[in-house]
Design a protein around this motif. Sequence first.
Motif, mmCIF file in Angstrom:
data_model
loop_
_atom_site.group_PDB
_atom_site.id
_atom_site.type_symbol
_atom_site.label_atom_id
_atom_site.label_comp_id
_atom_site.label_asym_id
_atom_site.label_seq_id
_atom_site.Cartn_x
_atom_site.Cartn_y
_atom_site.Cartn_z
ATOM 1 N N ALA A 90 40.267 33.048 47.957
ATOM 2 C CA ALA A 90 41.724 33.131 47.791
ATOM 3 C C ALA A 90 42.176 32.735 46.386
ATOM 4 C CB ALA A 90 42.423 32.269 48.836
ATOM 5 N N ASP A 91 41.482 31.771 45.777
ATOM 6 C CA ASP A 91 41.883 31.327 44.439
ATOM 7 C C ASP A 91 41.659 32.388 43.371
ATOM 8 O OD1 ASP A 91 39.125 31.003 44.856
ATOM 9 O OD2 ASP A 91 38.982 29.380 43.386
ATOM 10 N N ARG A 92 40.892 33.406 43.677
ATOM 11 C CA ARG A 92 40.671 34.507 42.723
ATOM 12 C C ARG A 92 41.851 35.469 42.672
ATOM 13 N NH1 ARG A 92 34.316 35.948 43.442
ATOM 14 N NH2 ARG A 92 33.732 34.551 41.773
ATOM 15 N N TRP A 93 42.711 35.406 43.654
ATOM 16 C CA TRP A 93 43.777 36.393 43.766
ATOM 17 C C TRP A 93 45.110 35.847 43.275
ATOM 18 C CZ3 TRP A 93 42.304 41.202 44.211
ATOM 19 C CH2 TRP A 93 40.983 41.423 44.652
ATOM 20 N N THR A 94 45.062 35.175 42.132
ATOM 21 C CA THR A 94 46.275 34.721 41.460
ATOM 22 C C THR A 94 46.370 35.474 40.142
ATOM 23 O OG1 THR A 94 45.192 32.947 40.214
ATOM 24 C CG2 THR A 94 45.993 32.405 42.460
ATOM 25 N N ARG A 95 47.549 35.503 39.581
ATOM 26 C CA ARG A 95 47.710 36.184 38.286
ATOM 27 C C ARG A 95 46.895 35.507 37.200
ATOM 28 N NH1 ARG A 95 54.044 37.191 39.203
ATOM 29 N NH2 ARG A 95 53.794 38.931 40.641
ATOM 30 N N ASP A 96 46.867 34.187 37.218
ATOM 31 C CA ASP A 96 46.079 33.464 36.212
ATOM 32 C C ASP A 96 44.599 33.804 36.317
ATOM 33 O OD1 ASP A 96 48.293 32.217 35.116
ATOM 34 O OD2 ASP A 96 48.056 30.401 36.324
ATOM 35 N N ALA A 97 44.122 33.944 37.556
ATOM 36 C CA ALA A 97 42.692 34.214 37.757
ATOM 37 C C ALA A 97 42.271 35.555 37.164
ATOM 38 C CB ALA A 97 42.355 34.170 39.247
ATOM 39 N N LEU A 98 43.201 36.488 37.069
ATOM 40 C CA LEU A 98 42.855 37.783 36.469
ATOM 41 C C LEU A 98 42.277 37.599 35.070
ATOM 42 C CD1 LEU A 98 45.837 40.082 37.500
ATOM 43 C CD2 LEU A 98 43.460 40.303 38.223
ATOM 44 N N SER A 99 42.768 36.594 34.361
ATOM 45 C CA SER A 99 42.323 36.349 32.992
ATOM 46 C C SER A 99 41.284 35.250 32.864
ATOM 47 C CB SER A 99 43.523 35.978 32.113
ATOM 48 O OG SER A 99 44.467 37.005 32.109
ATOM 49 N N THR A 100 41.196 34.350 33.861
ATOM 50 C CA THR A 100 40.358 33.167 33.690
ATOM 51 C C THR A 100 39.150 33.086 34.623
ATOM 52 O OG1 THR A 100 41.734 31.879 35.220
ATOM 53 C CG2 THR A 100 42.320 31.814 32.866
ATOM 54 N N ASP A 101 39.195 33.726 35.766
ATOM 55 C CA ASP A 101 38.131 33.607 36.757
ATOM 56 C C ASP A 101 36.889 34.381 36.323
ATOM 57 O OD1 ASP A 101 37.262 32.912 39.614
ATOM 58 O OD2 ASP A 101 37.041 35.098 39.567
ATOM 59 N N GLU A 102 35.724 33.720 36.383
ATOM 60 C CA GLU A 102 34.470 34.375 35.993
ATOM 61 C C GLU A 102 34.142 35.558 36.901
ATOM 62 O OE1 GLU A 102 31.156 31.765 35.391
ATOM 63 O OE2 GLU A 102 32.434 30.264 34.443
ATOM 64 N N GLY A 103 34.478 35.435 38.178
ATOM 65 C CA GLY A 103 34.263 36.540 39.115
ATOM 66 C C GLY A 103 35.076 37.763 38.733
ATOM 67 N N TRP A 104 36.322 37.527 38.326
ATOM 68 C CA TRP A 104 37.149 38.643 37.879
ATOM 69 C C TRP A 104 36.596 39.235 36.593
ATOM 70 C CZ3 TRP A 104 40.055 42.266 39.484
ATOM 71 C CH2 TRP A 104 40.888 42.095 40.575
ATOM 72 N N ALA A 105 36.096 38.390 35.717
ATOM 73 C CA ALA A 105 35.539 38.902 34.457
ATOM 74 C C ALA A 105 34.385 39.859 34.748
ATOM 75 C CB ALA A 105 35.083 37.750 33.572
ATOM 76 N N LEU A 106 33.499 39.456 35.645
ATOM 77 C CA LEU A 106 32.384 40.321 36.020
ATOM 78 C C LEU A 106 32.884 41.564 36.746
ATOM 79 C CD1 LEU A 106 29.388 40.933 36.311
ATOM 80 C CD2 LEU A 106 29.380 39.521 38.382
#
Length: 132
Positions: free
Chosen positions: A85-101
């Motif tokens: 769930a923490d990956r699905w924030t606007r901030d996570a789009l830019s900061t989450d390693e999972g999103w980066a991959l």
Amino acid sequence: MESPDPSFRRRLLMEALTVLAADAQTQVTWLVRHAVMTDEIALDFDHSFRMAETLVAEGQLARGVMADLQEIDVILSGMSGGENADRWTRDALSTDEGWALARRLARRLARRVLVAELGDWQQPLPEISVIR
């Protein structure tokens, strides 16, 4: 209920891919402009992906792009669920390693499908109407 026009369904898929093909800041700007949650990126893809086989059967989508679409689906599905769930924030789009991959892989695949289907991956982000 009648099935939507194939060209409409194809457009929905191309629009979902266009959002996936965008960089994080462009995605955030799009989310804010339309006042939708981050998971809308994956939900829009999921809804349109479910129609992809039918679009292929109707001649609206090349069979050759299905492997890329399926891989995008696997990537996004791997990020779903309560534990993510923490990956699905606007901030996570830019900061989450999972999103980066996911972005590197999904963006590459989305761009490849857009080029195959539309000739260019750089498309205007879709305008959407949210019914509340």
